[in-house]
Design a protein around this motif. Structure first.
Motif, PDB file in Angstrom:
ATOM      1  N   LEU A 255       0.799  -1.410   0.083  1.00 42.02           N
ATOM      2  CA  LEU A 255      -0.155  -0.037  -0.013  1.00 42.02           C
ATOM      3  C   LEU A 255       0.622   1.437  -0.011  1.00 42.02           C
ATOM      4  CD1 LEU A 255      -2.662  -1.050   2.671  1.00 42.02           C
ATOM      5  CD2 LEU A 255      -3.037  -0.537   0.138  1.00 42.02           C
ATOM      6  N   VAL A 256       2.009   1.225   0.518  1.00 42.82           N
ATOM      7  CA  VAL A 256       2.830   2.434   0.528  1.00 42.82           C
ATOM      8  C   VAL A 256       4.208   2.290  -0.020  1.00 42.82           C
ATOM      9  CG1 VAL A 256       3.704   4.016   2.306  1.00 42.82           C
ATOM     10  CG2 VAL A 256       1.894   2.764   3.059  1.00 42.82           C
ATOM     11  N   PRO A 257       4.606   3.408  -0.893  1.00 43.40           N
ATOM     12  CA  PRO A 257       6.064   3.310  -1.580  1.00 43.40           C
ATOM     13  C   PRO A 257       7.101   2.833  -0.554  1.00 43.40           C
ATOM     14  CG  PRO A 257       4.727   5.114  -2.318  1.00 43.40           C
ATOM     15  CD  PRO A 257       3.929   4.747  -1.128  1.00 43.40           C
ATOM     16  N   GLU A 258       7.843   2.278  -0.799  1.00 37.44           N
ATOM     17  CA  GLU A 258       9.138   1.752   0.157  1.00 37.44           C
ATOM     18  C   GLU A 258       9.959   3.195   0.472  1.00 37.44           C
ATOM     19  OE1 GLU A 258      13.181  -0.801   0.188  1.00 37.44           O
ATOM     20  OE2 GLU A 258      12.065  -0.974  -1.456  1.00 37.44           O
ATOM     21  N   VAL A 259      10.081   4.098  -0.247  1.00 35.20           N
ATOM     22  CA  VAL A 259      10.795   5.373   0.279  1.00 35.20           C
ATOM     23  C   VAL A 259      10.129   6.083   1.301  1.00 35.20           C
ATOM     24  CG1 VAL A 259       9.660   6.684  -1.628  1.00 35.20           C
ATOM     25  CG2 VAL A 259      11.920   7.342  -0.905  1.00 35.20           C
ATOM     26  N   THR A 260       8.900   5.891   1.373  1.00 34.04           N
ATOM     27  CA  THR A 260       7.856   6.618   2.264  1.00 34.04           C
ATOM     28  C   THR A 260       8.060   5.764   3.583  1.00 34.04           C
ATOM     29  OG1 THR A 260       6.479   7.376   0.558  1.00 34.04           O
ATOM     30  CG2 THR A 260       5.666   7.526   2.785  1.00 34.04           C
ATOM     31  N   LEU A 261       7.974   4.546   3.523  1.00 35.25           N
ATOM     32  CA  LEU A 261       8.201   3.781   4.689  1.00 35.25           C
ATOM     33  C   LEU A 261       9.536   3.818   5.377  1.00 35.25           C
ATOM     34  CD1 LEU A 261       6.464   0.357   3.765  1.00 35.25           C
ATOM     35  CD2 LEU A 261       5.440   2.179   5.158  1.00 35.25           C
ATOM     36  N   ARG A 262      10.450   4.079   4.452  1.00 34.27           N
ATOM     37  CA  ARG A 262      11.933   4.281   5.026  1.00 34.27           C
ATOM     38  C   ARG A 262      12.036   5.526   5.625  1.00 34.27           C
ATOM     39  NH1 ARG A 262      16.251   1.943   0.538  1.00 34.27           N
ATOM     40  NH2 ARG A 262      15.691  -0.174   0.819  1.00 34.27           N
TER      41      ARG A 262
ATOM     42  N   GLY B 114      11.880   6.449  13.410  1.00 34.24           N
ATOM     43  CA  GLY B 114      11.847   5.715  14.691  1.00 34.24           C
ATOM     44  C   GLY B 114      10.510   5.048  14.846  1.00 34.24           C
ATOM     45  N   LEU B 115       9.616   5.006  13.631  1.00 37.35           N
ATOM     46  CA  LEU B 115       8.267   4.730  13.836  1.00 37.35           C
ATOM     47  C   LEU B 115       7.841   3.477  12.913  1.00 37.35           C
ATOM     48  CD1 LEU B 115       6.352   8.033  13.715  1.00 37.35           C
ATOM     49  CD2 LEU B 115       6.880   6.775  15.543  1.00 37.35           C
ATOM     50  N   ARG B 116       6.894   2.623  13.388  1.00 38.19           N
ATOM     51  CA  ARG B 116       6.497   1.572  12.435  1.00 38.19           C
ATOM     52  C   ARG B 116       5.559   2.361  11.595  1.00 38.19           C
ATOM     53  NH1 ARG B 116       7.067  -3.587  12.212  1.00 38.19           N
ATOM     54  NH2 ARG B 116       5.084  -3.720  11.304  1.00 38.19           N
ATOM     55  N   GLY B 117       5.375   1.409  10.290  1.00 34.21           N
ATOM     56  CA  GLY B 117       4.606   2.312   9.347  1.00 34.21           C
ATOM     57  C   GLY B 117       3.215   2.282   9.714  1.00 34.21           C
ATOM     58  N   GLU B 118       2.723   1.486  10.453  1.00 31.48           N
ATOM     59  CA  GLU B 118       1.260   1.457  10.834  1.00 31.48           C
ATOM     60  C   GLU B 118       0.686   2.477  11.787  1.00 31.48           C
ATOM     61  OE1 GLU B 118       3.045  -1.489  13.705  1.00 31.48           O
ATOM     62  OE2 GLU B 118       3.277  -1.138  11.447  1.00 31.48           O
ATOM     63  N   ILE B 119       1.713   3.112  12.386  1.00 31.15           N
ATOM     64  CA  ILE B 119       1.553   4.319  13.142  1.00 31.15           C
ATOM     65  C   ILE B 119       0.955   5.206  12.314  1.00 31.15           C
ATOM     66  CG2 ILE B 119       2.615   6.370  14.503  1.00 31.15           C
ATOM     67  CD1 ILE B 119       2.451   3.881  15.910  1.00 31.15           C
ATOM     68  N   VAL B 120       1.299   5.432  11.130  1.00 25.36           N
ATOM     69  CA  VAL B 120       0.597   6.692  10.191  1.00 25.36           C
ATOM     70  C   VAL B 120      -0.194   5.925   9.079  1.00 25.36           C
ATOM     71  CG1 VAL B 120       1.435   8.266   8.507  1.00 25.36           C
ATOM     72  CG2 VAL B 120       3.015   7.777  10.334  1.00 25.36           C
ATOM     73  N   PHE B 121       0.221   4.643   9.013  1.00 30.04           N
ATOM     74  CA  PHE B 121      -0.594   3.964   7.558  1.00 30.04           C
ATOM     75  C   PHE B 121      -1.428   2.999   8.186  1.00 30.04           C
ATOM     76  CE2 PHE B 121       3.292   5.466   5.895  1.00 30.04           C
ATOM     77  CZ  PHE B 121       2.880   6.364   4.778  1.00 30.04           C
ATOM     78  N   PRO B 122      -2.760   3.024   7.545  1.00 26.70           N
ATOM     79  CA  PRO B 122      -3.682   1.649   8.079  1.00 26.70           C
ATOM     80  C   PRO B 122      -3.480   0.854   7.185  1.00 26.70           C
ATOM     81  CG  PRO B 122      -5.178   3.653   6.860  1.00 26.70           C
ATOM     82  CD  PRO B 122      -3.622   3.950   7.125  1.00 26.70           C
TER      83      PRO B 122
ATOM     84  N   GLU C 238       0.589   9.671   2.943  1.00 26.57           N
ATOM     85  CA  GLU C 238       1.873   9.950   2.268  1.00 26.57           C
ATOM     86  C   GLU C 238       1.931  11.441   2.148  1.00 26.57           C
ATOM     87  OE1 GLU C 238       2.822   7.981  -1.438  1.00 26.57           O
ATOM     88  OE2 GLU C 238       1.374   6.601  -0.775  1.00 26.57           O
ATOM     89  N   MET C 239       1.004  12.092   1.729  1.00 28.92           N
ATOM     90  CA  MET C 239       0.795  13.500   1.853  1.00 28.92           C
ATOM     91  C   MET C 239       1.250  14.207   3.237  1.00 28.92           C
ATOM     92  SD  MET C 239      -2.511  14.319  -0.607  1.00 28.92           S
ATOM     93  CE  MET C 239      -2.057  16.147  -0.602  1.00 28.92           C
ATOM     94  N   LEU C 240       0.875  13.669   4.366  1.00 25.83           N
ATOM     95  CA  LEU C 240       1.111  14.165   5.595  1.00 25.83           C
ATOM     96  C   LEU C 240       2.540  13.829   5.718  1.00 25.83           C
ATOM     97  CD1 LEU C 240       0.395  14.878   8.512  1.00 25.83           C
ATOM     98  CD2 LEU C 240      -0.190  12.775   8.952  1.00 25.83           C
ATOM     99  N   VAL C 241       2.996  12.649   5.566  1.00 26.98           N
ATOM    100  CA  VAL C 241       4.555  12.501   5.746  1.00 26.98           C
ATOM    101  C   VAL C 241       5.420  13.242   5.125  1.00 26.98           C
ATOM    102  CG1 VAL C 241       6.280  10.554   5.432  1.00 26.98           C
ATOM    103  CG2 VAL C 241       4.231   9.888   6.580  1.00 26.98           C
ATOM    104  N   LYS C 242       5.159  13.723   3.734  1.00 30.97           N
ATOM    105  CA  LYS C 242       5.992  14.640   2.847  1.00 30.97           C
ATOM    106  C   LYS C 242       5.748  16.195   3.562  1.00 30.97           C
ATOM    107  CE  LYS C 242       5.301  12.140  -1.361  1.00 30.97           C
ATOM    108  NZ  LYS C 242       4.475  12.002  -2.553  1.00 30.97           N
ATOM    109  N   GLY C 243       4.649  16.401   4.216  1.00 29.91           N
ATOM    110  CA  GLY C 243       4.625  17.633   4.672  1.00 29.91           C
ATOM    111  C   GLY C 243       5.219  17.979   5.774  1.00 29.91           C
ATOM    112  N   VAL C 244       5.491  17.243   6.666  1.00 31.83           N
ATOM    113  CA  VAL C 244       6.239  17.452   8.041  1.00 31.83           C
ATOM    114  C   VAL C 244       7.662  17.027   7.907  1.00 31.83           C
ATOM    115  CG1 VAL C 244       3.968  17.242   9.309  1.00 31.83           C
ATOM    116  CG2 VAL C 244       5.682  15.381   9.001  1.00 31.83           C
ATOM    117  N   LYS C 245       8.590  17.748   8.982  1.00 32.09           N
ATOM    118  CA  LYS C 245      10.027  17.374   8.799  1.00 32.09           C
ATOM    119  C   LYS C 245      10.138  16.038   9.807  1.00 32.09           C
ATOM    120  CE  LYS C 245      11.301  22.274   8.605  1.00 32.09           C
ATOM    121  NZ  LYS C 245      11.876  23.283   9.231  1.00 32.09           N
TER     122      LYS C 245
END
Length: 321
Positions: free
Chosen positions: A50-57, A63-71, A136-143
């Motif tokens: 569901l999520v691009p690898e670059v975004t998961l990385r 220090g977060l697992r992906g499911e914290i942000v992605f359902p 994904e847009m959220l992750v791209k929008g915050v530092k």
């Protein structure tokens, strides 16, 4: 169902020490508890689909697992309530999220009742895909995000949601209070009464109805011998006591009163919960309002406004004092 929805516009947020005061909200903890009962390999596989690898990385570097942000479907199956967590994280009120725009309405019972709607199990993948694109847009929008920041993001949505609920409750209570006050003033002429309406017989022998309505809050109408209805008084009630917001509320009352004027109401009244009101400013903001009343004052027997409210009410209905 929408392919994706734009997440919260307030992405660049300064997170501060205030977060330590917010630990009693366990939205993230509920997610972690659900994950602890599941197979992590299944979750990881769903995330990769569901999520691009670059975004998961990027999320992993925080220090977060992906499911914290992605359902993912397995988590929502295990705890459907968690749809509310992801909704809040993305910054949407229930009204926005479950409205017609995004097609998520059928899933509302997941958040409210903790169950997947019958026949919607196969749509979980599409639901998660749509939300993941928004995340994904959220992750791209915050530092950077961490669990404290996630708490804050969800609370930024919860705060207005709770505040909106409180304001609605205050408005309902204020309307009920005014309605009960009217009941008291016309009790001797009342021929029928319920929780939301009452009917009195005025001095001319005609029936006058006082009713709760949504716009205006309370309407007073008279039944004419011909069968026509005469619109007498439209009452808008703004029960909040926050003086900093009262003039916005009066602006809302003006919009309602303009509709009432177009509907033929003879008079429009605005009743407010604040104790201090700049009448000159209020009249400029709502020129359609014939009379302003303070709820606390009209409810106090012996006060000037109590007498004024009673006199004008009885005169409009057509009752003798």
């Amino acid at each position: 169902m929408s392919e994706f929805i734009s997440p919260r516009p307030d992405l660049q947020i300064t997170f501060n020490n205030r977060l330590s005061q917010l630990r009693n909200v366990f939205l993230v903890d509920a997610l972690l508890n659900a994950v602890s009962t599941l197979n992590l390999e299944v979750i990881n596989e769903e995330l990769r689909s569901l999520v691009p690898e670059v975004t998961l990385r990027k999320v992993a570097t925080w220090g977060l697992r992906g499911e914290i942000v992605f359902p993912v479907p397995s988590i929502l199956r295990a705890s459907p309530f968690l749809l509310g967590y992801y909704r809040l994280l993305l910054g949407f009120s229930q009204k926005q999220f479950y409205g017609n725009a995004y097609g998520f309405g059928p899933f509302k019972q997941m958040e409210e009742l903790g169950r997947i709607p019958k026949g919607r199990e196969k749509e979980l993948q599409d639901l998660c895909r749509s939300l993941c694109k928004s995340a994904e847009m959220l992750v791209k929008g915050v530092k950077k995000l961490d669990t404290a920041a996630v708490h804050e993001l969800t609370l930024l949505t919860l705060g207005p949601q709770f505040r909106g609920g409180v304001l609605n409750l205050l408005g309902t209570e204020a309307t009920e209070r005014v309605f009960d006050l009217i009941k008291t003033h016309v009790a001797s002429a009342t021929v029928e009464s319920s929780q939301r309406s009452l009917t009195v017989t005025n001095a001319a022998g005609r029936a006058v109805s006082v009713e709760f309505s949504s716009d205006p809050d309370i309407s007073i109408t008279e039944q004419l011998p011909s069968g026509d209805v005469r619109n007498l008084v439209a009452i808008e009630i703004k029960g909040g006591r926050d003086i900093s917001n009262i003039h916005n509320r009066i602006g809302e009352a003006e919009k309602s009163h303009q509709k009432a004027r177009n509907a033929g109401f003879v008079e429009c009244w605005t009743m407010v919960g604040v104790l201090r009101l700049d009448l000159d400013k209020a009249r400029r903001e709502s020129p359609s309002t014939d009379r302003f009343f303070r709820i606390e004052a009209v409810a106090r027997p012996g006060s000037k406004e109590f007498t004024e409210f009673r006199e004008h009410l009885l005169a409009r209905i057509g009752l003798r004092d």
